[in-house]
Motif scaffolding. Structure first.
Motif, PDB file in Angstrom:
ATOM      1  N   MET A 326       1.050  -1.174  -0.246  1.00  0.00           N
ATOM      2  CA  MET A 326       0.103   0.511   0.112  1.00  0.00           C
ATOM      3  C   MET A 326       0.632   0.826   0.528  1.00  0.00           C
ATOM      4  N   PHE A 327       0.827   1.973  -1.109  1.00  0.00           N
ATOM      5  CA  PHE A 327       1.097   3.628  -0.969  1.00  0.00           C
ATOM      6  C   PHE A 327       0.383   4.764  -1.523  1.00  0.00           C
ATOM      7  N   ASN A 328       0.252   5.595  -0.741  1.00  0.00           N
ATOM      8  CA  ASN A 328      -0.802   6.382  -0.486  1.00  0.00           C
ATOM      9  C   ASN A 328      -1.920   6.202  -1.632  1.00  0.00           C
ATOM     10  N   ASN A 329      -2.298   6.371  -2.934  1.00  0.00           N
ATOM     11  CA  ASN A 329      -3.607   5.535  -3.016  1.00  0.00           C
ATOM     12  C   ASN A 329      -3.319   5.117  -4.123  1.00  0.00           C
ATOM     13  N   ILE A 330      -2.304   3.976  -4.359  1.00  0.00           N
ATOM     14  CA  ILE A 330      -1.976   2.703  -4.998  1.00  0.00           C
ATOM     15  C   ILE A 330      -1.950   1.578  -3.876  1.00  0.00           C
ATOM     16  N   VAL A 331      -2.302   0.521  -4.295  1.00  0.00           N
ATOM     17  CA  VAL A 331      -2.033  -0.722  -4.026  1.00  0.00           C
ATOM     18  C   VAL A 331      -1.073  -1.354  -4.997  1.00  0.00           C
ATOM     19  N   LEU A 332      -0.099  -2.190  -4.653  1.00  0.00           N
ATOM     20  CA  LEU A 332       0.481  -3.054  -5.947  1.00  0.00           C
ATOM     21  C   LEU A 332       0.814  -5.111  -5.568  1.00  0.00           C
ATOM     22  N   ILE A 333      -0.681  -5.218  -5.699  1.00  0.00           N
ATOM     23  CA  ILE A 333      -0.519  -6.525  -5.557  1.00  0.00           C
ATOM     24  C   ILE A 333       0.415  -7.533  -6.619  1.00  0.00           C
ATOM     25  N   PRO A 334       0.394  -8.893  -5.604  1.00  0.00           N
ATOM     26  CA  PRO A 334       0.492  -9.537  -7.175  1.00  0.00           C
ATOM     27  C   PRO A 334      -0.160 -10.827  -7.816  1.00  0.00           C
ATOM     28  N   SER A 335       0.784 -11.499  -9.341  1.00  0.00           N
ATOM     29  CA  SER A 335      -0.913 -12.039  -9.928  1.00  0.00           C
ATOM     30  C   SER A 335       0.667 -13.344 -10.185  1.00  0.00           C
ATOM     31  N   TYR A 336      -0.226 -14.385 -10.517  1.00  0.00           N
ATOM     32  CA  TYR A 336       1.088 -15.312 -10.883  1.00  0.00           C
ATOM     33  C   TYR A 336       0.683 -16.663 -11.801  1.00  0.00           C
ATOM     34  N   THR A 337       1.643 -16.916 -12.272  1.00  0.00           N
ATOM     35  CA  THR A 337       1.389 -17.763 -13.579  1.00  0.00           C
ATOM     36  C   THR A 337       0.964 -19.284 -13.547  1.00  0.00           C
ATOM     37  N   THR A 353     -10.941  -8.581  -4.385  1.00  0.00           N
ATOM     38  CA  THR A 353     -10.922  -8.170  -2.956  1.00  0.00           C
ATOM     39  C   THR A 353     -10.302  -7.422  -2.924  1.00  0.00           C
ATOM     40  N   TRP A 354      -9.404  -7.290  -3.506  1.00  0.00           N
ATOM     41  CA  TRP A 354      -8.905  -5.923  -3.459  1.00  0.00           C
ATOM     42  C   TRP A 354      -9.722  -4.590  -3.322  1.00  0.00           C
ATOM     43  N   GLN A 355      -9.958  -4.445  -4.625  1.00  0.00           N
ATOM     44  CA  GLN A 355     -10.751  -3.220  -4.906  1.00  0.00           C
ATOM     45  C   GLN A 355     -12.579  -2.950  -4.211  1.00  0.00           C
ATOM     46  N   ASN A 356     -12.587  -4.143  -3.736  1.00  0.00           N
ATOM     47  CA  ASN A 356     -13.875  -3.769  -2.958  1.00  0.00           C
ATOM     48  C   ASN A 356     -13.243  -3.534  -1.613  1.00  0.00           C
ATOM     49  N   ALA A 357     -12.006  -3.888  -1.186  1.00  0.00           N
ATOM     50  CA  ALA A 357     -11.708  -3.279   0.599  1.00  0.00           C
ATOM     51  C   ALA A 357     -10.805  -1.548  -0.031  1.00  0.00           C
ATOM     52  N   CYS A 358     -10.723  -1.509  -1.052  1.00  0.00           N
ATOM     53  CA  CYS A 358      -9.630  -0.254  -0.286  1.00  0.00           C
ATOM     54  C   CYS A 358     -10.685   0.287  -1.962  1.00  0.00           C
ATOM     55  N   PRO A 359     -11.795   1.488  -2.239  1.00  0.00           N
ATOM     56  CA  PRO A 359     -12.920   1.438  -3.075  1.00  0.00           C
ATOM     57  C   PRO A 359     -11.848   2.684  -3.763  1.00  0.00           C
ATOM     58  N   GLY A 360     -11.366   3.166  -2.526  1.00  0.00           N
ATOM     59  CA  GLY A 360     -10.555   5.061  -2.569  1.00  0.00           C
ATOM     60  C   GLY A 360      -9.319   4.854  -3.401  1.00  0.00           C
ATOM     61  N   LYS A 361      -8.363   3.322  -4.019  1.00  0.00           N
ATOM     62  CA  LYS A 361      -7.500   3.839  -4.240  1.00  0.00           C
ATOM     63  C   LYS A 361      -6.739   2.248  -5.390  1.00  0.00           C
ATOM     64  N   THR A 362      -6.132   3.136  -6.163  1.00  0.00           N
ATOM     65  CA  THR A 362      -5.914   2.135  -7.829  1.00  0.00           C
ATOM     66  C   THR A 362      -5.172   1.081  -7.293  1.00  0.00           C
ATOM     67  N   ILE A 363      -5.879   0.086  -7.774  1.00  0.00           N
ATOM     68  CA  ILE A 363      -5.317  -1.398  -7.368  1.00  0.00           C
ATOM     69  C   ILE A 363      -4.809  -1.330  -8.833  1.00  0.00           C
ATOM     70  N   ILE A 364      -2.718  -1.821  -8.699  1.00  0.00           N
ATOM     71  CA  ILE A 364      -2.247  -2.083 -10.263  1.00  0.00           C
ATOM     72  C   ILE A 364      -1.917  -3.983  -9.422  1.00  0.00           C
ATOM     73  N   GLN A 365      -1.861  -5.018 -10.706  1.00  0.00           N
ATOM     74  CA  GLN A 365      -1.550  -6.423 -10.651  1.00  0.00           C
ATOM     75  C   GLN A 365      -0.655  -6.694 -11.229  1.00  0.00           C
ATOM     76  N   PHE A 366       0.276  -6.797 -11.098  1.00  0.00           N
ATOM     77  CA  PHE A 366       1.094  -7.328 -12.199  1.00  0.00           C
ATOM     78  C   PHE A 366       1.975  -8.463 -11.132  1.00  0.00           C
ATOM     79  N   SER A 367       2.959  -9.134 -12.207  1.00  0.00           N
ATOM     80  CA  SER A 367       3.516 -10.665 -11.674  1.00  0.00           C
ATOM     81  C   SER A 367       4.205 -10.971 -10.241  1.00  0.00           C
TER      82      SER A 367
END
Length: 555
Positions: A326-337, A353-367
């Protein structure tokens, strides 16, 4: 550097040689009484074989402790406003440095924050700059710090931040790995930022810790295994003394499921009384499922909102989505292959889940696939640095003379303070008030070094209402200050002054209040009642006499 095995005789030499021979490029090398870590070696978050062997001969101990902060203290939660993240450029291949680059890009570009990047050499700095630039990082917001680190796992070795007063300060622990360069990062970073530094008497890994801004904190009982000479109550008290938190301990996962035992692999505090906890749909009733369900029940009963997110262990790899940043207005979450994870739909479920839990933040998912098999993901490779509370203005906290002290003229009294700024504090002024902080018209020191300490020769004044002010100046001409919280006394020679009815060495509102309370008193009024002209009553003549010297001190 920790004291290690002194190799004596053939047996010791053979032991060291065996450890060296077994190490390989992805293991540290045991040389003499220390471990040497390979550049860009694939060192997992968990202990390597060589480290385990080393620790049998050289068990970890603490460096002792510093006195705790004098407070007030607030330990900063990760969802609070942040200035930047600390990372260590220690990826073992380009897939790992690409994760560091992506984190740096999202922090500096999307969130407008800073990155503090540790690099081992100036050559590595050049390489990291090139990689980051190609990855779209805003390099104007990156500070490269040239100092050797051993591993990428910055979350575990620190530093952790508190606010003491309105100033940032670092709290450190003994890293629960025999990685000396990593272990020294918190003290070094405190020096870089010129922040106060405190050391806990605990062996610990920082990923085994989460907290809220309300003072609730959480860890697993790994902490009791790492500190067998201390009870749970003693460990909890240490965190309370230094970080002003109340800690709940949960059981750790089995090592077959998670080799670290850290709580950040299955829990993330995301707001006041809000948390995300792993769910184990493919392993219901397992040890890890029971531990998570116990935490869910406990926190729900305490009024917390609990969000659930899938997790699974596949082939000895702990696939987790709580290990996010979590960093201010963003959340960086993992995805897996991994095909098992993909086919189960976990990546999509986690994002939702992250989008619903943090509706005011931009959730960014990468590997996170290139790093998850090493027992950690995104949260494990960053450490948060909170914002300076003064913004562009310096802040200060006076640690001494906060009320109740009694000094005599000629005493040498230590004045101690800390400061903070978005750049650096250049110098400080120290000022004295004798009227409870109404005026600070006595200069103790002007433009003195911001080294946190000054020996003050107490002057010959009499006041029961003394206070100190420390004024911090930065290079941009901004200032900030902190005052004593309450009055203290200087037992100097009293100045004879009829109008000083409250005896504080000056004529002010306190004296006027005494006179007006007794106004009209006759038939034997005393000087202490306000009879300044000695005629036996308190009247306009006395009021006029007081007003002539009001606010100018005693004649």
């Amino acid at each position: 550097m920790r004291s290690g095995l002194i190799l004596v005789g053939v047996a010791g030499l053979v032991l060291s040689w065996c450890a060296t021979a077994a190490s390989g490029s992805d293991q540290p090398t045991w040389v003499g009484d220390e471990l040497v870590y390979p550049e860009n070696g694939h060192i997992p978050r968990s202990l390597t074989e060589i480290e385990q062997l080393y620790l049998r001969e050289n068990p970890l101990g603490t460096r002792g402790s510093t006195p705790p902060p004098t407070g007030p203290v607030h330990c900063v939660a990760e969802y609070e406003p942040m200035e930047g993240l600390i990372i260590a450029w220690e990826g073992w291949d380009s897939s790992v440095t690409s994760i560091l680059t992506r984190i740096a890009k999202e922090v500096t570009v999307t969130a407008g924050g800073k990155i503090y990047c540790y690099v081992d050499t100036t050559g590595e700095r050049t390489s990291a700059q090139s990689t980051m630039s190609a990855g779209g990082v805003n390099l104007s917001k990156v500070t490269f710090i040239v100092r050797t680190t051993d591993t990428i796992w910055c979350r575990d070795y620190g530093p952790r931040y508190i606010y003491e007063g309105d100033c940032r300060a670092v709290v450190d622990h003994e890293y629960n790995r025999p990685r000396p360069n990593d272990n020294g990062v918190p003290l070094h970073f405190a020096g870089v930022k010129r922040h106060e530094y405190y050391l806990l008497d605990l062996i610990h890994g920082g990923g085994n810790y989460h907290l809220s801004a309300l003072g609730d904190s959480f860890a697993t009982r790994l902490i009791t295994q790492e500190n067998p000479s201390k009870t749970e109550a003693q460990i909890i008290q240490i965190w309370h003394d230094y970080q002003n938190v109340d800690t709940t301990l949960y059981n750790r996962f089995p090592t077959s499921i998670d080799s670290t035992g850290h709580i950040d692999m299955w829990m993330q505090v995301i707001g006041d009384n809000q948390v995300i906890i792993s769910d184990w749909p493919a392993n219901q009733g397992s040890s890890q499922d029971v531990i998570c369900e116990t935490a869910v029940t406990d926190l729900t009963n305490r009024g917390w909102t609990v969000h659930r997110i899938p997790a699974r262990n596949v082939g000895g790899v702990h696939y987790t989505y709580t290990n996010s940043v979590m960093f201010n207005n963003i959340v960086l979450i993992p995805s897996y292959t991994n095909s098992t994870i993909v086919n189960a739909g976990y990546n999509t479920q986690a994002l939702t889940t992250w989008q619903n839990a943090c509706p005011g933040k931009t959730i960014i998912q990468f590997s996170g696939e290139p790093i998850v098999s090493s027992a950690g993901v995104f949260h494990c490779i960053v450490m948060h640095v909170p914002v300076p509370l003064g913004g562009t203005n310096p802040t200060a906290y006076l640690k001494t003379q906060n009320g109740g002290q009694v000094y005599n003229p000629g005493d040498v009294a230590a004045i101690n303070w800390i400061t903070d700024d978005d750049v650096n504090v250049s110098n400080v002024d120290l000022l004295l008030s004798t009227d409870g902080g109404a005026n600070f018209d006595t200069v103790i020191a002007s433009a003195t070094a911001d080294d946190g300490a000054f020996n003050w020769n107490v002057p010959d004044v009499y006041t029961t209402r003394a206070r100190i002010r420390v004024v911090a100046h930065d290079g941009n001409g901004n200032t900030g200050f902190d005052d004593s919280d309450a009055d203290f006394t200087i037992n100097g020679t009293p100045v004879l002054c009829p109008a000083d009815l409250d005896g504080d060495g000056s004529v002010g509102l306190g004296d006027l209040s005494v006179l007006l309370t007794n106004f009209g008193l006759a038939s034997g009024a005393q000087p202490e009642d306000g009879d300044l002209d000695g005629d036996g009553d308190v009247d306009l003549a006395d009021l006029s006499a007081m007003l002539e010297v009001f606010g100018t001190g005693c004649p």
